[in-house]
Design a protein around this motif. Structure first.
Motif, PDB file in Angstrom:
ATOM      1  N   GLU A 319      39.505   7.057  19.353  1.00 26.97           N
ATOM      2  CA  GLU A 319      40.726   6.277  19.250  1.00 26.97           C
ATOM      3  C   GLU A 319      40.774   5.184  20.322  1.00 26.97           C
ATOM      4  O   GLU A 319      41.208   4.056  20.057  1.00 26.97           O
ATOM      5  CB  GLU A 319      41.943   7.203  19.386  1.00 26.97           C
ATOM      6  CG  GLU A 319      42.153   8.112  18.198  1.00 26.97           C
ATOM      7  CD  GLU A 319      43.296   9.099  18.425  1.00 26.97           C
ATOM      8  OE1 GLU A 319      43.811   9.151  19.568  1.00 26.97           O
ATOM      9  OE2 GLU A 319      43.669   9.805  17.469  1.00 26.97           O
ATOM     10  N   ARG A 320      40.326   5.507  21.532  1.00 27.30           N
ATOM     11  CA  ARG A 320      40.325   4.502  22.595  1.00 27.30           C
ATOM     12  C   ARG A 320      39.378   3.354  22.279  1.00 27.30           C
ATOM     13  O   ARG A 320      39.685   2.186  22.565  1.00 27.30           O
ATOM     14  CB  ARG A 320      39.931   5.158  23.926  1.00 27.30           C
ATOM     15  CG  ARG A 320      40.996   6.095  24.480  1.00 27.30           C
ATOM     16  CD  ARG A 320      40.586   6.629  25.854  1.00 27.30           C
ATOM     17  NE  ARG A 320      41.638   7.459  26.435  1.00 27.30           N
ATOM     18  CZ  ARG A 320      41.589   7.992  27.654  1.00 27.30           C
ATOM     19  NH1 ARG A 320      40.516   7.781  28.417  1.00 27.30           N
ATOM     20  NH2 ARG A 320      42.580   8.714  28.118  1.00 27.30           N
ATOM     21  N   ARG A 321      38.238   3.672  21.703  1.00 31.95           N
ATOM     22  CA  ARG A 321      37.312   2.605  21.343  1.00 31.95           C
ATOM     23  C   ARG A 321      37.874   1.736  20.228  1.00 31.95           C
ATOM     24  O   ARG A 321      37.743   0.503  20.261  1.00 31.95           O
ATOM     25  CB  ARG A 321      35.962   3.200  20.922  1.00 31.95           C
ATOM     26  CG  ARG A 321      35.148   3.769  22.072  1.00 31.95           C
ATOM     27  CD  ARG A 321      33.716   4.016  21.653  1.00 31.95           C
ATOM     28  NE  ARG A 321      33.619   5.001  20.599  1.00 31.95           N
ATOM     29  CZ  ARG A 321      33.475   6.310  20.794  1.00 31.95           C
ATOM     30  NH1 ARG A 321      33.398   6.789  22.038  1.00 31.95           N
ATOM     31  NH2 ARG A 321      33.394   7.152  19.784  1.00 31.95           N
ATOM     32  N   LEU A 322      38.494   2.355  19.230  1.00 28.24           N
ATOM     33  CA  LEU A 322      39.062   1.589  18.130  1.00 28.24           C
ATOM     34  C   LEU A 322      40.223   0.708  18.588  1.00 28.24           C
ATOM     35  O   LEU A 322      40.407  -0.405  18.092  1.00 28.24           O
ATOM     36  CB  LEU A 322      39.529   2.535  17.017  1.00 28.24           C
ATOM     37  CG  LEU A 322      38.423   3.311  16.283  1.00 28.24           C
ATOM     38  CD1 LEU A 322      39.027   4.285  15.289  1.00 28.24           C
ATOM     39  CD2 LEU A 322      37.482   2.351  15.564  1.00 28.24           C
ATOM     40  N   LEU A 323      41.011   1.217  19.517  1.00 25.89           N
ATOM     41  CA  LEU A 323      42.155   0.460  20.028  1.00 25.89           C
ATOM     42  C   LEU A 323      41.775  -0.472  21.171  1.00 25.89           C
ATOM     43  O   LEU A 323      42.651  -1.144  21.734  1.00 25.89           O
ATOM     44  CB  LEU A 323      43.245   1.431  20.508  1.00 25.89           C
ATOM     45  CG  LEU A 323      43.866   2.324  19.427  1.00 25.89           C
ATOM     46  CD1 LEU A 323      44.825   3.313  20.050  1.00 25.89           C
ATOM     47  CD2 LEU A 323      44.583   1.473  18.379  1.00 25.89           C
ATOM     48  N   LYS A 324      40.466  -0.510  21.518  1.00 29.30           N
ATOM     49  CA  LYS A 324      39.969  -1.352  22.613  1.00 29.30           C
ATOM     50  C   LYS A 324      40.753  -1.085  23.892  1.00 29.30           C
ATOM     51  O   LYS A 324      41.292  -1.998  24.535  1.00 29.30           O
ATOM     52  CB  LYS A 324      40.038  -2.832  22.226  1.00 29.30           C
ATOM     53  CG  LYS A 324      39.157  -3.173  21.033  1.00 29.30           C
ATOM     54  CD  LYS A 324      39.246  -4.644  20.686  1.00 29.30           C
ATOM     55  CE  LYS A 324      38.334  -4.965  19.498  1.00 29.30           C
ATOM     56  NZ  LYS A 324      38.384  -6.404  19.125  1.00 29.30           N
ATOM     57  N   TRP A 325      40.801   0.206  24.228  1.00 31.52           N
ATOM     58  CA  TRP A 325      41.557   0.646  25.403  1.00 31.52           C
ATOM     59  C   TRP A 325      40.953   0.040  26.661  1.00 31.52           C
ATOM     60  O   TRP A 325      39.748   0.080  26.889  1.00 31.52           O
ATOM     61  CB  TRP A 325      41.519   2.169  25.471  1.00 31.52           C
ATOM     62  CG  TRP A 325      42.251   2.762  26.625  1.00 31.52           C
ATOM     63  CD1 TRP A 325      43.596   2.876  26.775  1.00 31.52           C
ATOM     64  CD2 TRP A 325      41.663   3.332  27.802  1.00 31.52           C
ATOM     65  NE1 TRP A 325      43.888   3.486  27.967  1.00 31.52           N
ATOM     66  CE2 TRP A 325      42.733   3.779  28.629  1.00 31.52           C
ATOM     67  CE3 TRP A 325      40.365   3.515  28.252  1.00 31.52           C
ATOM     68  CZ2 TRP A 325      42.524   4.387  29.854  1.00 31.52           C
ATOM     69  CZ3 TRP A 325      40.149   4.114  29.480  1.00 31.52           C
ATOM     70  CH2 TRP A 325      41.225   4.545  30.256  1.00 31.52           C
ATOM     71  N   ARG A 326      41.789  -0.532  27.502  1.00 33.32           N
ATOM     72  CA  ARG A 326      41.347  -1.208  28.719  1.00 33.32           C
ATOM     73  C   ARG A 326      41.541  -0.283  29.918  1.00 33.32           C
ATOM     74  O   ARG A 326      42.596   0.335  30.076  1.00 33.32           O
ATOM     75  CB  ARG A 326      42.151  -2.494  28.934  1.00 33.32           C
ATOM     76  CG  ARG A 326      41.627  -3.387  30.053  1.00 33.32           C
ATOM     77  CD  ARG A 326      42.326  -4.740  29.991  1.00 33.32           C
ATOM     78  NE  ARG A 326      41.827  -5.650  31.033  1.00 33.32           N
ATOM     79  CZ  ARG A 326      42.384  -5.782  32.218  1.00 33.32           C
ATOM     80  NH1 ARG A 326      43.470  -5.068  32.535  1.00 33.32           N
ATOM     81  NH2 ARG A 326      41.894  -6.628  33.106  1.00 33.32           N
ATOM     82  N   ARG A 327      40.512  -0.192  30.747  1.00 33.82           N
ATOM     83  CA  ARG A 327      40.588   0.653  31.932  1.00 33.82           C
ATOM     84  C   ARG A 327      41.673   0.153  32.875  1.00 33.82           C
ATOM     85  O   ARG A 327      41.789  -1.050  33.111  1.00 33.82           O
ATOM     86  CB  ARG A 327      39.249   0.675  32.672  1.00 33.82           C
ATOM     87  CG  ARG A 327      38.115   1.331  31.906  1.00 33.82           C
ATOM     88  CD  ARG A 327      36.816   1.209  32.672  1.00 33.82           C
ATOM     89  NE  ARG A 327      35.722   1.855  31.981  1.00 33.82           N
ATOM     90  CZ  ARG A 327      35.369   3.128  32.156  1.00 33.82           C
ATOM     91  NH1 ARG A 327      36.040   3.874  33.029  1.00 33.82           N
ATOM     92  NH2 ARG A 327      34.366   3.648  31.504  1.00 33.82           N
ATOM     93  N   PRO A 328      42.482   1.063  33.439  1.00 38.00           N
ATOM     94  CA  PRO A 328      43.510   0.618  34.392  1.00 38.00           C
ATOM     95  C   PRO A 328      42.909   0.253  35.738  1.00 38.00           C
ATOM     96  O   PRO A 328      41.792   0.645  36.074  1.00 38.00           O
ATOM     97  CB  PRO A 328      44.419   1.852  34.516  1.00 38.00           C
ATOM     98  CG  PRO A 328      43.516   3.010  34.225  1.00 38.00           C
ATOM     99  CD  PRO A 328      42.525   2.516  33.205  1.00 38.00           C
TER     100      PRO A 328
END
Length: 378
Positions: A319-328
């Motif tokens: 899910e993080r890859r699909l949503l292009k989750w950005r590291r804080p």
């Protein structure tokens, strides 16, 4: 290769190196356990002390709990330290090629040590995550319901994605009630929802560390990539450690050579003319260098340890890859794998890591010289 294996001198040095690494690990492993638990058990609101950690481990697992994960850590140290010193020797041999004097500058030792540390991190990372989670388990109070989970009927997807979880029937019934008002109904909504593990937890939290600590459990739930979790901070840690260690060790070694050469008549032109240094002096220099390198790289070690204690299921990572989750965090924190909320915890357990690294480096070098001196014929 066959000729190398038949070489008794090579076998003697390999045996001495493996024995020295194993002995140093046996002696210093309790310090590593306390250090790791101080790093992962502390939060911004409450921070554990070393006495609290020691009392908790002894109360829940006994004195043997201080050696939880020892086997995995020893294997990782054997391969990791061997890779570190082997890579360093290859790179410095390239630097010394063509020189009349067998000399390596501190800058060459620094960059060679950084490259050697990066290689060590790649090799030792899978062993470290298993070791760390085993250490955390030794200080964790396991719920009594864990022993009864195997007797409950779980769907294959729940058993695969959420090991160690008891289905939350109340949450499932609430979900069924909310979805039952839809015009297009599923003939068996209850059974259909049981195929979605996140509908069964009721909290959205992944399993605890003690439920995902063996290699099979980690790979099954989190995938093969989880064995290298925290690789960014691990490479930063081992690169800094290797660079500072070999640079300071080479500097101290050169200073001791100059001290020994003072007053010699005639004055030696090359280091080879000075003669070997005392094994005790070289071992003490290695121990001091190990402590300095541990202090310089400890922040990255804390970041790596805390990231390895996060259980991230495969479907969440997808899910993080699909949503292009950005590291804080800022750019430096993103590149080195640090988390912003850990900024005030990066120095936790630094004294124990300095003591362990310094004493382990002293024992590795000293035991190696002693073993070689006893086994290699004069």
């Amino acid at each position: 290769m066959d000729e190398l294996l038949k070489n008794h001198l090579f076998a003697t040095h390999a045996l001495a190196a493996a024995g020295s690494v194993t002995l140093s690990t046996i002696v210093t492993y309790p310090l590593d356990t306390i250090k790791s638990l101080l790093q992962v058990g502390s939060g911004s609101a409450a921070q554990l002390t070393s006495s609290q950690v020691l009392h908790r481990v002894q109360a829940l697992s006994g004195n043997s709990g201080l050696y939880s994960g020892f086997g995995w850590f020893t294997f990782g140290r054997l391969f990791g330290v061997g890779t570190r010193f082997g890579t360093y020797e290859i790179l410095t041999a390239y630097c010394k090629d063509g020189r009349e004097d067998n000399y390596v500058s501190t800058s060459e030792a620094l960059f060679s040590g950084m490259a050697a540390g990066a290689m060590e991190s790649l090799i030792a990372s899978p062993f470290e995550i298993i070791k760390l989670r085993t250490q955390v388990t030794s200080a964790s109070l396991l719920p009594s319901s864990i022993s009864n989970i195997k007797n409950k009927a779980l769907t294959p997807s729940v058993a695969r994605f959420l090991p160690g979880y008891t289905p939350n029937i109340k949450t499932l019934n609430q979900s069924v009630g909310l979805l039952s008002i839809l015009t297009s109904k599923h003939p068996n909504l209850n059974s259909a929802l049981q195929n979605y593990p996140w509908m069964m937890t009721g909290s959205g939290k992944p399993p605890s560390i003690y439920a995902v600590r063996s290699p099979v459990q980690i790979i099954s739930l989190e995938g093969w990539g989880a064995l290298w979790r925290g690789l960014r901070s691990g490479i930063a840690r081992d690169s800094v450690f290797g660079g500072v260690f070999f640079c300071s060790w080479q500097f101290l070694h050169q200073m001791m050579l100059h001290w020994k050469a003072a007053g010699m008549k005639p004055e030696p032109r090359y280091n080879n003319e000075i003669g070997p240094l005392s094994p005790l002096a070289v071992s003490l220099a290695a121990g001091f260098s190990g402590s300095i390198a541990a202090a310089a790289s400890h922040g990255f070690d804390t970041a790596k340890s805390r990231s390895q204690c996060i259980v991230l299921p495969k479907y969440t990572a997808m899910e993080r890859r699909l949503l292009k989750w950005r590291r804080p965090g800022n750019r430096f924190e993103r590149y080195t794998g640090m988390h912003p909320r850990d900024r005030n915890l990066l120095l936790r357990g630094m004294g124990f890591r300095m003591a362990r690294s310094g004493f382990a480096s002293f024992m590795i070098v000293g035991t190696y010289f002693l073993t070689v001196d006893c086994l290699v014929p004069k």
